[in-house]
Scaffold this active site. Structure first.
Site, PDB file in Angstrom:
ATOM      1  NE  ARG A 264       0.593  10.455  10.570  1.00  0.00           N
ATOM      2  CZ  ARG A 264       0.336   9.327   9.904  1.00  0.00           C
ATOM      3  NH1 ARG A 264      -0.728   8.632  10.174  1.00  0.00           N
ATOM      4  NH2 ARG A 264       1.155   8.916   8.958  1.00  0.00           N
TER       5      ARG A 264
ATOM      6  NE  ARG B  66      -6.611   4.146   6.089  1.00  0.00           N
ATOM      7  CZ  ARG B  66      -5.622   4.464   6.924  1.00  0.00           C
ATOM      8  NH1 ARG B  66      -5.823   4.483   8.214  1.00  0.00           N
ATOM      9  NH2 ARG B  66      -4.438   4.793   6.467  1.00  0.00           N
TER      10      ARG B  66
ATOM     11  CE  LYS C  11      -1.688   1.567   4.112  1.00  0.00           C
ATOM     12  NZ  LYS C  11      -1.351   2.979   4.334  1.00  0.00           N
ATOM     13  CG  ASN C  12       2.540   2.679   3.509  1.00  0.00           C
ATOM     14  OD1 ASN C  12       1.351   2.946   3.361  1.00  0.00           O
ATOM     15  ND2 ASN C  12       3.096   2.525   4.704  1.00  0.00           N
TER      16      ASN C  12
ATOM     17  CG  ASP D 226       3.076   1.445   9.650  1.00  0.00           C
ATOM     18  OD1 ASP D 226       2.681   2.287  10.473  1.00  0.00           O
ATOM     19  OD2 ASP D 226       3.186   1.693   8.433  1.00  0.00           O
TER      20      ASP D 226
ATOM     21  CB  CYS E 271      -5.098  10.591  12.282  1.00  0.00           C
ATOM     22  SG  CYS E 271      -3.431  10.050  12.445  1.00  0.00           S
TER      23      CYS E 271
END
Ligand code: UD1
Length: 420
Positions: A121, A399, A22-23, A307, A116
């Site tokens: 952030r 997500r 994803k990233n 993560d 968030c």
């Protein structure tokens, strides 16, 4: 709203394949804006964040076709320059269109992402980098509004109080590729996703050197062309399935897991007592002994990834002894602690450090996912907890994990998703 129900106790066995990262896909999709020509991106995971990015590109007037893990993007002479609030508020990573829009259109308006649940952030490094390249940047009415005539290469130090920034590095690279002259980023993020982005841009005709090191050099070019690129496997998804194998005292082969992207996670698993068999493009994890307590500190790559912090906390909550987990990237990223404690874990927080006293067993409970990786952590805990764990707010999971329920079920987990 969907819920996930896990009945714990099954030891996971078998093979699971990792999806594309994803990233990587998100900044790579932003980079497709740098050329009017068609780009083809392969190994694309079908995730909510990827769909959001596609919506942003379409909103800008770009043609995007997404089928069977393959994206065709042709930006042509797209007219848009704005990433609106209703899309950006669902995904902070939308900010990575800023650099490409400036480079290609000389104008960008991107909604401020806002706070968030993993903490405040800031975006100061993004803005610092773009200003250094010659953009005029203002914050107005909740939007970052940036303009430039011609961006010019320069030296930029991009380190912040928490080290490097992945997406600020991506934004500066994206803006600098079509700038006049050479840009040097010092204290650049070294994450594999930055290397993937640079490889993609170099295939388009860009001239980027040093990606994956703290000093990245970008020679500006006049134009870029379309190309085809398959994104790297998702190292966080891979790490999550490795922990799933280890926490359940199972025997799991994670296909597509790249050991060269997972050094700190692999080390943590080995030191805590799991057995790993590492091959070119797969890692097998087994465990039959106790889990040893660990000290884990999250750091920019190649340090332990933030993560993976929540997933390791679930795992270490069953360790023999006291583990210390310190969060150095997002010091408030501990929303999962209270939920894990509801399942019988013994975790106390002291500032940005969690003291995890290993317990004999976890017990199933109703818990609430607070963010993407916390959702995965609660599911991992559910796999070993006694009885039934019901995880709500699982839209967070969509997500970033493609078919997690199906993948875990194929390994023998008793897990299902229900809609109520
Ligand atoms: C990326 C990842 C995210 C991961 C994070 C850290 C994507 C799409 N997301 O997010 O999954 O958790 O890296 O590995 O790739 N910071 C500043 N000023 C800035 C920008 C960041 O101080 O302008 C700070 C952040 O608050 C944080 C640290 O720098 O403390 C690292 O954040 P950063 O690398 O920017 O995270 P993202 O790129 O947003």
């Amino acid at each position: 709203m969907d819920k996930i129900i896990v009945r714990g106790g099954n030891s996971l066995q078998g093979e699971v394949k990792v999806s594309g990262a994803k990233n990587s896909v998100l900044p790579v999709l932003s980079a497709t804006l740098l050329t009017p020509q068609k780009c083809i991106i392969e190994n694309v995971p079908d995730l909510r964040d990827v769909r959001t990015m596609i919506e942003i590109l379409r909103h800008l007037g770009v043609n995007v076709n997404f089928e069977n893990g393959r994206l065709e993007v042709e930006s042509g002479e797209f007219a848009g320059y704005q990433a609106p609030y209703d899309l950006v508020c669902t995904m902070r990573a939308s900010i990575c269109v800023l650099g490409s829009l400036l480079a290609r259109k000389g104008r960008a308006e991107v909604s401020l992402p806002g706070g968030c649940v993993i903490g405040t952030r800031p975006i100061d490094l993004h803005l610092k980098g773009l200003k250094a390249l010659g953009a005029e940047v203002n914050i107005e009415h909740g939007y970052i509004k940036a303009n430039c005539k011609k961006l010019r290469g320069t030296r930029i130090y991009l380190g912040g109080p928490f080290g490097s920034s992945v997406l600020a590095t991506a934004n500066v690279i994206l803006a600098a590729v079509l700038a006049e002259g050479e840009t040097v980023i010092e204290s650049a993020a070294c994450e594999p996703e930055i290397v993937d982005l640079a490889e993609f841009i170099n295939k388009m005709g860009g001239e980027i050197e040093g990606a994956g090191t703290p000093v990245v050099k970008i020679k500006g070019v006049n134009e870029l062309k379309g190309t085809t690129h398959a994104v790297i496997p998702d190292r966080i998804e891979a790490g999550t399935y490795l922990v799933a194998g280890a926490i359940t005292a199972g025997d799991v082969k994670v296909k597509g897991a790249r050991y060269d992207h997972l050094g700190a996670v692999i080390d943590g698993l080995i030191v805590s007592g799991a057995e790993l068999e590492i091959k070119e493009d797969e890692i097998r994890v087994r465990r039959d002994g106790k889990i040893s307590a660990l000290e884990v500190t999250t750091l920019p790559y190649p340090g332990f990834p933030t993560d993976m912090q929540a997933q390791f906390m679930s795992y270490l909550s069953l360790a023999d002894g006291i583990s210390i987990i310190t969060e150095k990237i997002f010091p408030e990223r501990f929303m999962h602690v209270g939920e894990l404690n509801r399942m019988g874990a013994d975790i106390t927080l002291e500032g940005s450090t969690a003291v995890v006293k290993g317990v004999e067993k976890l017990s199933g409970a109703e818990v609430m996912a607070s963010d993407l990786r916390a959702s995965a952590a609660l599911i991992l805990a559910g796999l070993v907890a006694e009885g039934e764990t019901v995880v709500s707010r699982v839209y967070h999971l969509d997500r970033g994990y493609q078919n997690m329920v199906e993948k875990l079920r194929s390994l023998g987990a008793d897990i299902q998703r229900i809609n109520n």
